[in-house]
Design a protein around this motif. Structure first.
Motif, PDB file in Angstrom:
ATOM      1  N   ILE A 398     103.559  42.988  51.398  1.00  0.00           N
ATOM      2  CA  ILE A 398     102.614  43.996  50.884  1.00  0.00           C
ATOM      3  C   ILE A 398     103.264  45.372  50.976  1.00  0.00           C
ATOM      4  N   ASP A 399     103.319  46.054  49.849  1.00  0.00           N
ATOM      5  CA  ASP A 399     103.852  47.414  49.831  1.00  0.00           C
ATOM      6  C   ASP A 399     102.951  48.320  50.667  1.00  0.00           C
ATOM      7  N   TYR A 403      99.895  48.989  48.587  1.00  0.00           N
ATOM      8  CA  TYR A 403      99.149  47.809  49.041  1.00  0.00           C
ATOM      9  C   TYR A 403      99.178  46.669  48.010  1.00  0.00           C
ATOM     10  N   GLU A 404     100.167  46.702  47.137  1.00  0.00           N
ATOM     11  CA  GLU A 404     100.340  45.636  46.158  1.00  0.00           C
ATOM     12  C   GLU A 404     101.333  44.600  46.691  1.00  0.00           C
ATOM     13  N   PRO A 405     101.083  43.305  46.431  1.00  0.00           N
ATOM     14  CA  PRO A 405     102.042  42.283  46.867  1.00  0.00           C
ATOM     15  C   PRO A 405     103.301  42.295  46.001  1.00  0.00           C
ATOM     16  N   TYR A 406     104.422  41.954  46.601  1.00  0.00           N
ATOM     17  CA  TYR A 406     105.671  41.843  45.845  1.00  0.00           C
ATOM     18  C   TYR A 406     106.531  40.748  46.478  1.00  0.00           C
ATOM     19  N   ALA A 419     122.646  28.596  56.797  1.00  0.00           N
ATOM     20  CA  ALA A 419     122.460  30.046  56.755  1.00  0.00           C
ATOM     21  C   ALA A 419     121.285  30.448  57.635  1.00  0.00           C
ATOM     22  N   ARG A 420     121.331  31.685  58.112  1.00  0.00           N
ATOM     23  CA  ARG A 420     120.247  32.236  58.938  1.00  0.00           C
ATOM     24  C   ARG A 420     120.070  33.702  58.569  1.00  0.00           C
ATOM     25  N   GLU A 421     118.871  34.048  58.126  1.00  0.00           N
ATOM     26  CA  GLU A 421     118.573  35.433  57.749  1.00  0.00           C
ATOM     27  C   GLU A 421     117.198  35.807  58.284  1.00  0.00           C
ATOM     28  N   SER A 422     117.047  37.073  58.706  1.00  0.00           N
ATOM     29  CA  SER A 422     115.769  37.550  59.242  1.00  0.00           C
ATOM     30  C   SER A 422     115.328  38.809  58.505  1.00  0.00           C
ATOM     31  N   TYR A 423     114.050  39.076  58.571  1.00  0.00           N
ATOM     32  CA  TYR A 423     113.517  40.335  58.073  1.00  0.00           C
ATOM     33  C   TYR A 423     112.359  40.744  58.983  1.00  0.00           C
ATOM     34  N   VAL A 424     112.013  42.007  58.934  1.00  0.00           N
ATOM     35  CA  VAL A 424     110.928  42.543  59.760  1.00  0.00           C
ATOM     36  C   VAL A 424     109.809  43.010  58.847  1.00  0.00           C
ATOM     37  N   THR A 425     108.583  42.632  59.185  1.00  0.00           N
ATOM     38  CA  THR A 425     107.418  43.061  58.422  1.00  0.00           C
ATOM     39  C   THR A 425     106.342  43.548  59.397  1.00  0.00           C
ATOM     40  N   THR A 426     105.195  43.886  58.872  1.00  0.00           N
ATOM     41  CA  THR A 426     104.126  44.388  59.726  1.00  0.00           C
ATOM     42  C   THR A 426     102.781  44.104  59.061  1.00  0.00           C
ATOM     43  N   THR A 427     101.713  44.579  59.673  1.00  0.00           N
ATOM     44  CA  THR A 427     100.373  44.352  59.137  1.00  0.00           C
ATOM     45  C   THR A 427     100.027  45.399  58.082  1.00  0.00           C
ATOM     46  N   ALA A 428      99.125  45.024  57.164  1.00  0.00           N
ATOM     47  CA  ALA A 428      98.702  45.943  56.102  1.00  0.00           C
ATOM     48  C   ALA A 428      97.301  46.472  56.333  1.00  0.00           C
ATOM     49  N   ARG A 429      96.524  45.823  57.236  1.00  0.00           N
ATOM     50  CA  ARG A 429      95.147  46.242  57.479  1.00  0.00           C
ATOM     51  C   ARG A 429      94.986  46.679  58.935  1.00  0.00           C
ATOM     52  N   GLU A 430      93.981  47.515  59.160  1.00  0.00           N
ATOM     53  CA  GLU A 430      93.688  47.981  60.510  1.00  0.00           C
ATOM     54  C   GLU A 430      93.239  46.808  61.393  1.00  0.00           C
ATOM     55  N   TYR A 431      93.831  46.729  62.574  1.00  0.00           N
ATOM     56  CA  TYR A 431      93.403  45.772  63.604  1.00  0.00           C
ATOM     57  C   TYR A 431      93.439  44.316  63.086  1.00  0.00           C
ATOM     58  N   GLN A 432      94.472  44.047  62.369  1.00  0.00           N
ATOM     59  CA  GLN A 432      94.655  42.707  61.790  1.00  0.00           C
ATOM     60  C   GLN A 432      95.042  41.725  62.893  1.00  0.00           C
ATOM     61  N   SER A 433      94.358  40.588  62.961  1.00  0.00           N
ATOM     62  CA  SER A 433      94.619  39.631  64.047  1.00  0.00           C
ATOM     63  C   SER A 433      95.541  38.496  63.631  1.00  0.00           C
ATOM     64  N   ARG A 464      95.944  46.005  66.490  1.00  0.00           N
ATOM     65  CA  ARG A 464      96.537  47.349  66.530  1.00  0.00           C
ATOM     66  C   ARG A 464      96.391  48.005  65.160  1.00  0.00           C
ATOM     67  N   PRO A 465      96.646  49.289  65.053  1.00  0.00           N
ATOM     68  CA  PRO A 465      96.569  49.962  63.756  1.00  0.00           C
ATOM     69  C   PRO A 465      97.538  49.339  62.760  1.00  0.00           C
ATOM     70  N   ALA A 466      97.196  49.448  61.489  1.00  0.00           N
ATOM     71  CA  ALA A 466      98.049  48.902  60.432  1.00  0.00           C
ATOM     72  C   ALA A 466      99.446  49.505  60.498  1.00  0.00           C
ATOM     73  N   GLY A 467     100.459  48.672  60.355  1.00  0.00           N
ATOM     74  CA  GLY A 467     101.844  49.120  60.342  1.00  0.00           C
ATOM     75  C   GLY A 467     102.469  49.229  61.709  1.00  0.00           C
ATOM     76  N   GLU A 468     101.700  49.029  62.780  1.00  0.00           N
ATOM     77  CA  GLU A 468     102.268  49.179  64.124  1.00  0.00           C
ATOM     78  C   GLU A 468     102.982  47.921  64.618  1.00  0.00           C
ATOM     79  N   PRO A 469     102.453  46.717  64.410  1.00  0.00           N
ATOM     80  CA  PRO A 469     103.137  45.512  64.909  1.00  0.00           C
ATOM     81  C   PRO A 469     104.512  45.330  64.269  1.00  0.00           C
ATOM     82  N   THR A 470     105.427  44.772  65.030  1.00  0.00           N
ATOM     83  CA  THR A 470     106.753  44.418  64.528  1.00  0.00           C
ATOM     84  C   THR A 470     106.836  42.899  64.460  1.00  0.00           C
ATOM     85  N   ILE A 471     106.800  42.367  63.262  1.00  0.00           N
ATOM     86  CA  ILE A 471     106.825  40.918  63.040  1.00  0.00           C
ATOM     87  C   ILE A 471     108.199  40.540  62.499  1.00  0.00           C
TER      88      ILE A 471
END
Length: 522
Positions: A398-399, A403-406, A419-433, A464-471
């Motif tokens: 989610i951008d 807030y559009e999916p891509y 092969a092994r590849e990683s990426y980091v993402t986060t939450t798009a909504r407030e207090y997302q569980s 937590r607030p949107a964008g704070e978690p590190t996934i």
């Protein structure tokens, strides 16, 4: 692998083959009829509730097309259900492929007088994750442990490279009955490295036949006033006649398509329609150019030039068409090699890969070659094969601004595997569980144009607030080209992992039941 025979199987669209490696010797194992390949054809006899596989099934296809299935490989990895017989007995593609593998296993065991358990099976290089999983499922239904899935062009190149040990850059042009692959492979000091691959899992020699059949139907209607388009039996006869003509045109400039006693409403008609090589080439030229376009993309993607190619290796029975050799020579300036049998190269390469896993090609050993065995010299150094993934893997993100999916590609196509590849993402909504991870395969920027492999949810997350978690999400692609995905909340040690299973996939228990319920082979 176990102490059972070292076996490789080419599960083909039109024909399949099984090969055995022992102490550096590799031989194609003949079937019960003595043939070195087995038609990939399955029929179902409702009277005896038995399956016919191979030549028996092919022989009765004209009289019983509703009980017979060809080219099952084209449906692998789909949720297609194949109905056979007047009572519409239902089979999955994996079950029908399992019957073909079961036949190969039975014939191989009868020839070797040993039990066959572990195998290496080949698939088209452009098979996706779902299709590779389906092939492993088919092996399980046949009572086989599939130790490795390898690409057909890679297997063929392995067979070639072990026989002629010179370093080379090889273009593999693999045109089978139902699929097309092309690969660039570098061979250096026992290292077989796939540089890039491209292909089409719905393009093969059968499509050449279909175009000529359309032309033939039109000629029959115009010259004999007979329509055959509504009769499966007559269609089957036309396809057989066209295949015969195609084979004859590989060595002759012209031939006649003969169909004696063609049945229709008014009786029977003896059909004879001449066709020459020029007409055949004109009818099918667009298909040939499609394969050339696929090959051209390899050079664009890799920066290689046609003059970098030392050998062009032809694989698959459809490469016997004269137009293939002529067009490749004209376009790339290299006359394709005739060093290996295009019908047997893939099975030999699969057995060679099995021998590598067993250490056969490293250590040699006491030799007891059979009369028809092909000797592959044991290299002084370890043989290593590096393949690539034919299609990219990615996820939906989610951008954070719109807030559009891509679609985000995680593992690019032609990445060496494993092969092994990683990426980091986060939450798009407030207090997302929870956060959903949708895994796709494909290279289209439009999400819906790619293939959804699986999805899962990571959670519960600390709210937590949107964008704070590190996934952190990690893609792990194994030697078979099959994917595992791990995900975790880096800050709070919440994790989950899955092996991606196709949405149609079967559990181990389901596979066991399906294996037990497969009809016996007559």
């Amino acid at each position: 692998m176990s102490e059972t025979p070292t076996i490789g199987i080419d599960l083909g669209t039109t024909n399949s083959a099984i090969a055995h490696a022992e102490a550096g010797d590799i031989e194609i194992l003949p079937g019960d009829t003595g043939d070195r390949t087995t038609p990939s054809v399955v029929a179902f006899d409702e009277a005896t509730e038995q399956a016919l596989v191979g030549r028996q099934a092919k022989k009765q296809a004209v009289s019983h097309p509703d009980r017979t299935v060809f080219a099952i490989k084209r449906f692998m990895g789909s949720d297609e259900v194949i109905l056979l017989g007047p009572r519409d007995c239902a089979f999955t593609p994996e079950e029908l492929a399992g019957l073909i593998l079961k036949k190969l296993k039975h014939d191989g065991e009868a020839y070797l007088q040993e039990s066959i358990d572990d195998v290496v099976i080949t698939v088209p290089a452009y098979f996706n994750d779902r299709q590779r999983q389906a092939t492993k499922h088919a092996g399980a239904m046949a009572g086989l442990t599939v130790e490795r899935i390898i690409s057909e062009p890679t297997a063929a190149c392995l067979a070639y490279g072990l026989q002629w040990a010179d370093d080379a850059t090889v273009l593999v042009y693999d045109l089978g009955g139902g699929t097309f692959d092309s690969s660039l492979i570098d061979i250096t000091d026992g290292l077989f490295e796939v540089v890039a691959t491209n292909g089409d899992t719905r393009l093969g020699g059968n499509d050449w036949d279909a175009l000529v059949v359309e032309w033939l139907e039109d000629r029959i209607e115009r010259e004999y006033d007979v329509s055959v388009t509504d009769s499966p039996q007559l269609e089957s006869r036309l396809f057989d006649a066209v295949k015969t003509a195609k084979h004859e045109l590989s060595s002759r400039r012209s031939t006649t398509i003969s169909i004696p006693f063609l049945e229709h409403d008014e009786g029977t008609t003896d059909v004879e329609i001449p066709i020459d090589r020029q007409r055949f080439d004109e009818l099918t030229s667009d298909l040939l150019e499609t394969t050339i376009d696929r090959v051209e993309r390899l050079f664009v993607e890799t920066g290689y030039r046609p003059q970098d190619i030392d050998e062009i290796l032809l694989v698959g029975g459809a490469t016997r068409m004269g137009q293939v050799r002529r067009r490749l020579t004209d376009r790339f300036g290299v006359t394709p090699s005739k060093r290996i049998n295009p019908d047997e190269a893939v099975a030999i390469g699969a057995a060679a890969q099995a021998a590598i896993l067993d250490g056969e090609l490293e250590h040699g050993g006491e030799r007891h070659p059979r009369q028809n065995a092909q000797h592959l010299p044991s290299p002084s150094d370890t043989v290593v094969m590096l393949d690539v993934t034919p299609q990219p893997f990615g996820v939906v993100l989610i951008d954070q601004e719109t807030y559009e999916p891509y679609y985000h590609v995680v593992i690019e196509r032609n990445t060496p595997i494993p092969a092994r590849e990683s990426y980091v993402t986060t939450t798009a909504r407030e207090y997302q569980s929870e956060i959903e991870i949708q895994v796709y395969q494909g290279d289209n920027s439009r999400i819906e144009e790619n293939e959804l492999l699986d999805s899962f949810e990571l959670g519960p997350l600390l709210e937590r607030p949107a964008g704070e978690p590190t996934i952190e999400v990690t893609f792990i692609l194994d030697e078979n080209g099959i994917l595992n995905v791990h995900a975790r909340d880096v800050d709070h040690d919440v994790g989950d992992e899955i092996e991606i299973q196709p949405v149609f996939g079967f559990t181990d228990d389901e596979l066991t039941v399906m294996q037990q319920n497969l009809p016996p082979i007559r």
